[in-house]
Write a protein that holds these residues in place. Sequence first.
Motif, short mmCIF file in Angstrom:
data_model
loop_
_atom_site.label_atom_id
_atom_site.label_comp_id
_atom_site.label_asym_id
_atom_site.label_seq_id
_atom_site.Cartn_x
_atom_site.Cartn_y
_atom_site.Cartn_z
N LEU A 1 62.95 3.62 87.48
CA LEU A 1 64.04 2.86 86.88
C LEU A 1 64.42 3.46 85.53
O LEU A 1 65.60 3.61 85.21
CB LEU A 1 63.64 1.40 86.72
CG LEU A 1 64.69 0.48 86.10
CD1 LEU A 1 65.99 0.52 86.89
CD2 LEU A 1 64.18 -0.96 86.00
N MET A 2 63.40 3.84 84.74
CA MET A 2 63.67 4.41 83.42
C MET A 2 64.42 5.73 83.53
O MET A 2 65.37 5.98 82.77
CB MET A 2 62.33 4.63 82.68
CG MET A 2 62.48 4.96 81.21
SD MET A 2 63.15 3.57 80.28
CE MET A 2 64.74 4.17 79.83
N MET A 3 64.01 6.56 84.47
CA MET A 3 64.68 7.85 84.64
C MET A 3 66.14 7.68 85.04
O MET A 3 67.02 8.38 84.55
CB MET A 3 63.95 8.69 85.70
CG MET A 3 62.76 9.46 85.16
SD MET A 3 61.92 10.41 86.45
CE MET A 3 63.27 11.34 87.14
N ALA A 4 66.39 6.73 85.95
CA ALA A 4 67.77 6.48 86.38
C ALA A 4 68.63 6.01 85.22
O ALA A 4 69.75 6.50 85.02
CB ALA A 4 67.78 5.45 87.51
N ILE B 1 61.88 14.62 80.50
CA ILE B 1 61.69 13.33 81.15
C ILE B 1 61.76 13.43 82.66
O ILE B 1 60.95 12.83 83.38
CB ILE B 1 62.75 12.30 80.65
CG1 ILE B 1 62.69 12.17 79.11
CG2 ILE B 1 62.54 10.95 81.31
CD1 ILE B 1 61.34 11.79 78.55
N GLY B 2 62.71 14.19 83.18
CA GLY B 2 62.91 14.22 84.63
C GLY B 2 62.49 15.51 85.31
O GLY B 2 62.43 15.57 86.53
N SER C 1 52.62 11.00 79.77
CA SER C 1 52.84 12.09 78.81
C SER C 1 52.97 13.42 79.55
O SER C 1 53.83 14.25 79.22
CB SER C 1 51.71 12.15 77.77
OG SER C 1 50.45 12.35 78.41
N ALA C 2 52.13 13.62 80.58
CA ALA C 2 52.22 14.85 81.37
C ALA C 2 53.54 14.90 82.13
O ALA C 2 54.20 15.94 82.19
CB ALA C 2 51.04 14.94 82.34
N SER C 3 53.92 13.76 82.71
CA SER C 3 55.16 13.69 83.48
C SER C 3 56.38 13.88 82.60
O SER C 3 57.34 14.56 83.00
CB SER C 3 55.25 12.34 84.19
OG SER C 3 56.45 12.21 84.90
N TYR C 4 56.37 13.30 81.39
CA TYR C 4 57.53 13.37 80.51
C TYR C 4 57.56 14.62 79.63
O TYR C 4 58.37 14.74 78.72
CB TYR C 4 57.61 12.11 79.64
CG TYR C 4 58.14 10.88 80.39
CD1 TYR C 4 58.55 10.97 81.72
CD2 TYR C 4 58.22 9.65 79.77
CE1 TYR C 4 59.02 9.87 82.39
CE2 TYR C 4 58.69 8.53 80.46
CZ TYR C 4 59.09 8.65 81.77
OH TYR C 4 59.56 7.55 82.44
#
Length: 408
Positions: free
Chosen positions: A165-168, A360-361, A132-135
């Motif tokens: 993988l999800m970010m890509a 997200i990124g 959650s912090a990262s996204y």
Amino acid sequence: METSLIKSDDMITLWGIIVIWAAASIYLEQKYKWAGKISGAIIALIGAIVLSNTGIIPLESPVYDAVWTFIIPLAIPLLLFHVNFKKIWQESGKLLIIFLLSSIGTVAGTILSFFLLKEHIPYLDTIGAMMSASYVGGGVNFAAMAAKFETPGEMVSSTIVADNLMMALYFIVLMIIPTMNFFRKRYSHPHVLEVELANKNGQGETQAENFWKRKDISLKDIALSVGTAFFLVVISFKLAELFGSWIPSGDGASFGINLLAGLFGDKYLVLTTITFLSLAIFPNYFASINGSQEIGTFLIYLFFVVIGIPASIPLIIQNAPLLLIFVAIIVSINMLISLTAGRLFKFDLEEILLVSNANIGGPTTAAAMAIAKGWTNLIGPILVVGTIGYIIGNYIGTTLGLWFGTMM
């Protein structure tokens, strides 16, 4: 033990592969219509995924770290030298609203995903805090939450693989959406139309070739572009380091102190601010430099290659398929709420996609997308707004992590 054909310490070969594939991606995008429709950014990213998943290049290397450490900071000021300074502030206010709405999507997605999978994934309370912090912010927040909640190393590693993988995959989706009639009919997209109009008036084979048509550039332009970018990076990073040492932030500090530390100690925010101030004070100097956008964009293509490399499909299948589902639910809810809120409040499609990307990124991937798409007026604003995620991400992650911990 490394199993890749090229070893992680084979620096020159790995640098060569990254640079050559970035160059090939740009060439294909400008030479062939099919590649222009896909975009060079996606070609760079997919090529990197293929190279790493087939065992040709390693998943980790100091070379990839160098791209994050040196290439991205240099690219940011280079790409801001010719942006419309007045429009930055006009666009930033609008983007902040949709960014915060998109952040609500991350929170909602994390809560839903947690309750669906908490019986099946160990340490999901701390993983939920990390993601959650990262996204909302980025990798800095991920690392902070992993350390704060003392998540076991193997779970951190598995989550990173799922996240990469999800970010890509999500980056590819975001790049494709503006080309789809379904979204074009339902959302205003002035930046897309502006690029397409400029390309129609060009003479090249593809839109990318028209956008990046040949310009006059001298050795002095290259020297001043790179030299000025390095100067701004060094000054900004030293200032951020100095401000960070002055402000005693951490778990024991108040919200206000941590907010100040997040604002003045964040090197990318300081870099963006110093660059904006320089543009305002010396407009004629920056206007006289040609080639900075081209150099900065090539550096960003190196970044596109590198972000695809860690997306290991075999590792996900072997170690963490449920974690991929966990992050996929968060990302899907973020996108759904971003698109719904964006349409409700009449935001442009480009703004919605960039703030979701920034959530997200992080701001760097969002700026990279704006660059790749030619949405030059949104590069500065998304960098400014995206850094807000660094500040609020840790508070969101901490709150959710503590709450989730009561249910594990």
